[in-house]
Enzyme design. Structure first.
Site, PDB file in Angstrom:
ATOM      1  N   CYS A  79       0.738  -1.058   0.075  1.00 44.60           N
ATOM      2  CA  CYS A  79      -0.073   0.117   0.079  1.00 44.60           C
ATOM      3  C   CYS A  79       0.948   1.269  -0.213  1.00 44.60           C
ATOM      4  CB  CYS A  79      -0.788  -0.201   1.319  1.00 44.60           C
ATOM      5  SG  CYS A  79      -2.573   0.990   0.909  1.00 44.60           S
ATOM      6  N   HIS A 170      -3.449  -4.869   1.821  1.00 46.88           N
ATOM      7  CA  HIS A 170      -2.724  -4.750   3.025  1.00 46.88           C
ATOM      8  C   HIS A 170      -2.704  -6.350   3.388  1.00 46.88           C
ATOM      9  CE1 HIS A 170      -2.382  -1.000   5.086  1.00 46.88           C
ATOM     10  NE2 HIS A 170      -2.983  -0.670   4.287  1.00 46.88           N
ATOM     11  N   GLU A 172      -1.057  -8.195   5.349  1.00 45.44           N
ATOM     12  CA  GLU A 172      -0.921  -8.510   6.885  1.00 45.44           C
ATOM     13  C   GLU A 172      -2.193  -8.321   7.928  1.00 45.44           C
ATOM     14  OE1 GLU A 172      -0.624  -5.642   5.378  1.00 45.44           O
ATOM     15  OE2 GLU A 172      -0.784  -4.004   6.852  1.00 45.44           O
TER      16      GLU A 172
HETATM   17  N1  GLN Z   1      -3.668   6.257   0.812  1.00 46.76           N
HETATM   18  C1  GLN Z   1      -2.358   6.282   1.421  1.00 46.76           C
HETATM   19  C2  GLN Z   1      -1.234   6.856   0.432  1.00 46.76           C
HETATM   20  O1  GLN Z   1      -1.472   7.503  -0.584  1.00 46.76           O
HETATM   21  C3  GLN Z   1      -1.957   4.642   1.224  1.00 46.76           C
HETATM   22  C4  GLN Z   1      -3.017   4.165   2.280  1.00 46.76           C
HETATM   23  C5  GLN Z   1      -2.553   3.005   2.994  1.00 46.76           C
HETATM   24  O2  GLN Z   1      -1.406   2.433   3.049  1.00 46.76           O
HETATM   25  N2  GLN Z   1      -3.442   2.014   3.284  1.00 46.76           N
HETATM   26  O3  GLN Z   1      -0.024   7.073   0.923  1.00 46.76           O
END
Ligand code: GLN
Length: 196
Positions: A79, A170, A172
């Site tokens: 992410c 995610h 995890e």
């Molecule tokens: N929206 C976040 C970003 O742009 C990422 C979100 C996340 O890691 N769950 O950094």
């Protein structure tokens, strides 16, 4: 035994440690650049990429992280961590680590569906994996030598290039540790080959 670090400046750190340990490896929270020499692979967790990037600068992690990658040690961005790892971020001129040869778009699943779960088909996994997406990015373009591992609604959500792995979701946050296990296998392979 493998030792796998999780960059512990911000974000979903503890959950990754739990997942690494569920895979039978040792998980270490990395808060100082000197700790990088003690680990075989590193996870960049989800969180907020702009905040994480600022903390990477504040704690002088940028060069040590690049050196870690240059040694061929595996890195896995999840992410926000994927955004940190990417070569290009759509709509900006600034990449962070710029290591994984992909263009990512932030918050790209729309405001109405901030968070959702989806069953994903992932290369290397026999059964579908439930991905938890939280204001997730997706990979707009995968460059040379990048292997696409998963797509959701036509969007790339997991990819691998050499010793770099990245995913939009995610892995995890559920009790299914198979995606973490894929990374653990990359780390294991690299350690075995580096020892020869
Ligand atoms: N929206 C976040 C970003 O742009 C990422 C979100 C996340 O890691 N769950 O950094």
């Amino acid at each position: 035994m493998l030792t796998i670090g999780v960059l512990g400046l911000q974000g979903a750190v503890r959950e990754h440690i739990r997942s690494i340990e569920a895979c039978g490896s040792k998980g270490v929270v990395i808060k100082r650049p000197e700790q990088l020499k003690d680990i075989d692979g590193l996870i960049l967790p989800g969180g907020e990429s702009t905040t994480m990037s600022r903390l990477i600068d504040t704690y002088h992690f940028m060069e040590p992280l690049r050196e870690f990658a240059a040694q061929g040690k595996p890195m896995f961005g999840t992410c926000a961590g994927l955004i940190i790892l990417a070569k290009e971020i759509a709509g900006t001129d600034n990449a962070h680590l710029g290591l994984l040869n992909v263009v990512v778009e932030r918050n790209s699943f729309g405001r109405q569906v901030d968070s959702f779960e989806a069953d994903l088909t992932i290369k290397g996994l026999a059964e579908p994996f439930t991905g938890v997406f939280i204001r997730a990015p997706h990979i707009l373009e995968a460059g040379e030598n990048v292997e696409v591992l998963s797509e959701h609604n036509g969007r790339i959500v997991a990819a691998k290039q050499g010793n770099f792995l990245g995913c939009s979701f995610h892995p995890e946050l559920t009790d299914d540790h198979r995606v973490t296990e894929l990374f653990v296998q990359m780390v294991e392979k690299h350690k075995r080959e580096a020892a020869v």
